[in-house]
Enzyme design. Structure first.
Site, PDB file in Angstrom:
ATOM      1  N   GLY A   1      47.072 -57.041  57.497  1.00 24.15           N
ATOM      2  CA  GLY A   1      46.973 -56.365  58.557  1.00 24.15           C
ATOM      3  C   GLY A   1      47.871 -55.214  58.720  1.00 24.15           C
ATOM      4  CB  SER A   2      49.270 -53.741  61.766  1.00 24.27           C
ATOM      5  OG  SER A   2      48.129 -53.583  62.355  1.00 24.27           O
ATOM      6  CB  THR A   3      52.988 -56.264  57.793  1.00 26.60           C
ATOM      7  OG1 THR A   3      51.826 -56.968  57.047  1.00 26.60           O
ATOM      8  CG2 THR A   3      53.163 -57.051  58.987  1.00 26.60           C
ATOM      9  CG  PHE A   4      48.923 -52.601  53.401  1.00 20.95           C
ATOM     10  CD1 PHE A   4      49.414 -53.123  52.427  1.00 20.95           C
ATOM     11  CD2 PHE A   4      48.355 -51.091  53.528  1.00 20.95           C
ATOM     12  CE1 PHE A   4      49.227 -52.697  51.334  1.00 20.95           C
ATOM     13  CE2 PHE A   4      48.293 -50.592  52.181  1.00 20.95           C
ATOM     14  CZ  PHE A   4      48.451 -51.384  51.148  1.00 20.95           C
ATOM     15  CE  LYS A   5      48.120 -49.963  61.353  1.00 20.43           C
ATOM     16  NZ  LYS A   5      47.987 -50.417  62.770  1.00 20.43           N
TER      17      LYS A   5
END
Lengths: 488, 471
Positions: free
Chosen positions: A220-224
């Site tokens: 999810g957004s932690t990949f950002k």
């Protein structure tokens, strides 16, 4: 009468000859097969005849998490007990009469059973002096307080916590829930072991699965953080660079659009800075950024953080985290925000946080700090080493500042620790239609002098529609564990 | 039927060698007994001295009686038997410890220790051995009691089948209750029936050797002479059906056939015997579930590794785990195999003493058997010859049946391994068997009457004449 008598004598010799040939066949030719047959539990029984070394935490003998207790029994002279209990179950694993070994019990079996080459001299002297052989001791990097905080935070949830010392790679906490009682799998009662094992196997929550290393999830957004790292490393972007942030991102070649959580707009709905996009976790901005950077650049950056590495051992085997190949532009956009086919272990995400924290260098994670002989002399010590350089010092500093904003006034306010600058990133990963998304949080602290990096995953922990839920569910757990490590 | 002369050595009977070897056997047994304790808990067990003294006393006594009453007997047989018996006691003691251990784990009552009992049985056995040597001064006199022993043997054999007396243990009805104990009368029946067979066959050998016609180069006996072999066959089958004792049934018939063959020198008897055996085996396989199960288990024990094949498979695992050199006494897990003290004692030896130990045990048995047969060859009278053959072959066949069974060579049938297995009847009757063998051996090796001492020579000559006359 003598002629037939001589023939009888010869026949008797033939009978004994047949027996001799057959025992040679059984005890030489087939011996290896018989010895190793899974139904032959003699080898396993033998290992219970001498004391298996303990698994301990650094700093004091009282902190054994797995230790042999003498029993009055002569055949199974020792009973494996687990003072560490459920909190350490996935790390220690179990040593079962029936189901073999898992975890450190298996990974460090040579040391614990005393069969390691390191212990050869000792074995020799045991033999000469007639001393009972004893296994070596395995000293873990885990911290009691961090481990307890992680277990408390995950209580009643399915999930995992991994905390690292970013400067060394030492794993300070590794918890997976629901957990199990390793003592019940290592008892001397075969029936008890089998009953309990079957119950664990039939449990849909899969308590024996070590979610921290053996299972992968969409980040999810932690990949950002990784997408940001790719952008900053390209040299074309700074945290202040304005990037497009539409309310809806039109994905080419599809009739589907990428939206932000809850259909919200980011900033003015047109452009935003890279730093702000991360702070508020803007999907459309990162989707567009991903398409601009391209799948190859994203994959390069992801692999510099460790994705794609197969066969990592800490020494528990770590499942391979993956960034997909051959992406179309819409897939690039989805991957850039940690969806599509991106899959990571919680340990991998802790390594991402640790890499940023440690000035761009990821240290190789490890659970075993030291191996000791039974007399507590050191046999071997793990020397911290650089695993990969993920980003430059400059980029790391920029990412740190951006991630600090996320905690200071972004989606992860609930991770704040008074008096300590925390850097982090939330994530709410969709994984199946109609199911609540996984809640993620990665962080490190203190931001300027990092001593702990962490990743928290709570399965189905978020609620669809709000990015902030990931932060609300996972971030407080991370905060508590970091406080435990920092002694606050 | 020429008597093979064996040159008498300086000490004629070589009793000194025998004593030396017995001492050696006792020493090995003591060391093995101590090794069990050391292997288990690192200490020499406290009972070592008492145990060693007991064995030394018993076997020493046996030796003295042989020296006095059978001075020319083969000097190798007694030491071999002493060695086997001593080792058997050690293994039983070792398995006692394993059972006690298991009981402790299950928190159940400690089982009875069998080793002390077996030592008492050994003492009784040696007493019986001595009694036989003292009472039976001339084996040929046994022939007079042929029909008495036949009757006694048959009664003993069929006794367990009688309700109220017989006891069924582990599915086989071959025990009888005597007070608090169970006795296996087939062991005694075996020796008694061999005495009868020897006497009967010697007296009827001329008739039985008569041929009626020649078929394919083999002289067939007359149909009306088939009586005895059919009776023996029927009796064996009766034992099999009534008592479910596959092993004894096989032993009786095998011994009878071989003695019949040696007595008549007719291969045709052997062939008829094998044919009847085949017929009996095949019908037993098709008719009786327990026989069929044994055969199926033998063909693929691993298919039923947790049920009917469990014992055999765990036994094989024991042999395999022992490998060439074994785990060492007290260091294996021989208690895993069910009935390790009786039928499966060889698996325990295989696990802890390895291939080396198993081969040593087999060679000891082979030595006793071949020495016994040699006594038969050297014996001057037909009865002695035939009895020695029967006794020696019985031993060989029994070892083959049980060791072949536990190592998967042939289907498993429950018989004891002489002197090694736990069991009073077995150890007593096998010592009696050895006493008879030594008695025959003594007669065979007794130097031919020499003109050195006229008094003695005359006596010996007189004896020899009576033998000749009676035969």
């Amino acid at each position: 009468m003598n002629a037939p008598l001589r023939r009888v004598a010869a026949a008797c010799l033939v009978l004994f000859g047949l027996l001799l040939v057959n025992v040679n066949y059984v005890q030489v030719v087939k011996a290896e097969d018989y010895r190793k047959d899974s139904r032959n539990f003699r080898g396993l029984l033998r290992s219970y005849a001498h004391e298996r070394g303990p698994i301990v935490l650094a700093g004091g003998g009282a902190s054994a998490v797995a230790v042999d207790k003498a029993t009055p029994s002569e055949q199974l002279k020792f009973l494996r007990t687990y003072p560490g209990g459920t909190a350490f179950a996935h790390v220690t694993g179990f040593a079962s009469l029936v189901y073999g070994r898992t975890g450190i019990e298996q990974a460090e079996n040579d040391v614990l059973s005393g069969e390691s080459d390191n212990l050869f001299v000792r074995r020799l002297s045991d033999y000469v002096t007639g001393r009972k052989p004893e296994g070596g001791r395995v000293v873990l990097t885990l911290q009691q307080a961090a481990q307890r905080a992680a277990l408390a935070g995950l209580q009643g949830k399915r999930g995992a916590v991994v905390a690292l010392d970013p400067r060394t790679g030492a794993i300070l906490a590794m918890v997976s829930t629901p957990s199990f009682d390793p003592a019940r799998l290592s008892s001397h009662s075969e029936k008890q072991i089998r009953d309990y094992y079957k119950r664990l196997q039939n449990d849909p929550a899969d308590p024996m699965l070590n979610r921290a290393v053996s299972q992968t999830y969409p980040p999810g957004s932690t990949f950002k953080v990784i997408t940001s790292a790719a952008a900053l490393s390209s040299g074309k972007f700074t945290p202040g660079t304005r990037i497009p942030s539409p309310t809806e991102l039109d994905l080419p070649q599809t009739d589907r659009n990428l939206k932000n959580f809850g259909g919200e707009s980011c900033g003015d709905g047109k452009t935003t800075t890279l730093a702000d996009a991360l702070r508020i976790s803007c999907n459309t901005a990162f989707g567009q950024l991903g398409m601009n950077l391209g799948g190859d650049a994203l994959r390069d950056q992801a692999e510099k953080f460790g994705l794609g590495d197969d066969g990592m051992r800490v020494p528990l085997r770590v499942a391979r985290s993956v960034f997909p190949d051959e992406l179309s532009p819409p897939q690039e956009a989805q991957s850039a925000i940690g969806q599509y086919d991106v899959r990571v272990t919680p340990l991998q995400m802790a390594m991402v946080a640790a890499g940023v924290a440690n000035g761009g260098s990821i240290m190789t994670p490890y659970l075993v700090r030291e191996v000791q002989a039974p007399d507590l002399s050191t046999l071997s010590q793990t020397r911290p080493e650089v695993y990969k350089r993920a980003v430059s010092q400059d980029v790391a500093d920029q990412l740190t500042a951006m991630m600090q904003q996320v905690v200071a006034n972004g989606t992860a306010r609930s991770a704040q620790i008074p008096g300590v600058a925390v850097a982090g990133k939330t994530g709410t990963a969709q994984h199946a239609e109609g199911q609540a998304p996984h809640a993620w949080f990665i962080a490190f602290a203190p931001a300027q002098d990092p001593q702990v990096a962490i990743a928290v995953l709570v399965e189905d922990g978020g609620s669809a529609g709000s990015e902030a839920t990931g932060g609300r569910v996972a971030a407080p757990i991370a905060r508590d564990v970091m406080r435990a490590v920092l002694g606050q | 039927m020429s008597a093979q002369t064996i040159a008498p050595g300086a000490g004629a009977g070589r009793r000194g060698i025998e004593l030396l070897l017995i001492g050696f056997a006792v020493a090995i047994a003591i060391v093995a007994y101590a090794a069990v304790g050391i292997g288990q808990d690192g200490r020499i067990p406290t009972g070592t001295i008492g145990y060693g003294a007991g064995l030394a006393l018993l076997f020493g006594l046996a030796h003295l009686v042989v020296r006095r009453f059978a001075p020319y007997a083969d000097p190798l047989i007694l030491p071999c038997v002493a060695m086997l018996n001593g080792l058997g006691l050690v293994m039983i003691r070792r398995l006692d410890l394993a059972e006690a251990e298991r009981a402790r784990q299950a928190a159940s009552a400690l089982p009875r220790a069998d080793a002390p009992l077996q030592l008492i049985w050994t003492a009784i056995a040696v007493a019986a051995f001595i009694a036989v040597l003292v009472v039976v001064r001339d084996h040929t006199r046994l022939a007079r009691y042929a029909y008495t022993s036949a009757a006694a043997g048959l009664v003993l054999l069929l006794l367990p089948a009688i309700p109220g007396i017989g006891a069924t243990i582990n599915g086989a009805r071959l025990w009888i209750r005597v007070g608090p104990m169970t006795v296996q009368p087939s062991e005694a029946a075996k020796v008694l029936l061999m005495v009868f067979f020897a006497s009967y066959l010697v007296s009827k050998r001329d008739v039985l050797s008569l041929a009626s016609r020649r078929v394919a180069g083999i002289d067939l006996p007359r149909a009306r002479d088939l009586g005895p072999i059919l009776v023996a066959w029927a009796a064996s089958l009766a034992v099999l059906v009534r008592e479910k004792d596959l092993g004894s049934s096989l032993l009786f018939f095998g011994i009878f056939i071989v003695m019949l063959y040696v007595a008549t020198e007719r291969t045709s008897w052997l062939l008829i015997g094998v044919g009847l055996f085949g017929l009996g085996s095949f019908s037993a396989y098709t008719l009786f579930g327990h026989v069929a199960r044994r055969v199926d288990t033998w063909l693929d024990p691993f298919a039923t590794a947790s049920t009917t094949g469990y014992q055999l498979v765990q036994g094989l695992f024991g042999f395999g785990t022992g490998g060439i050199s074994g785990t060492g006494l007290g260091k294996g897990q021989p208690g895993i195999v069910p009935y390790a003290k009786t039928d499966f004692i060889m698996a325990a030896i295989g696990e802890e003493l390895g291939l080396i130990g198993v081969m040593a045990v087999l060679l000891l048995f082979a030595l006793v058997v071949e020495r016994g047969l040699r006594s038969g060859l050297a014996c001057r009278d037909s009865f002695g010859k035939l009895l020695a053959t029967g006794l020696s072959f019985a031993l060989a066949l029994q070892v083959f049946v049980i060791v072949g069974g536990v190592t998967g060579l042939i289907p498993l049938t429950g018989v004891t391994l002489p002197w090694l297995s736990y069991g009073g009847s077995s150890v007593v009757m096998n010592w009696v068997l050895i006493a008879l063998l030594l008695r025959i051996s003594d007669a065979a090796r007794r130097p031919a009457p020499a003109p050195v001492a006229p008094e003695k020579a005359r006596a010996a000559l007189a004896e020899a004449q009576t033998t000749v006359v009676r035969r």
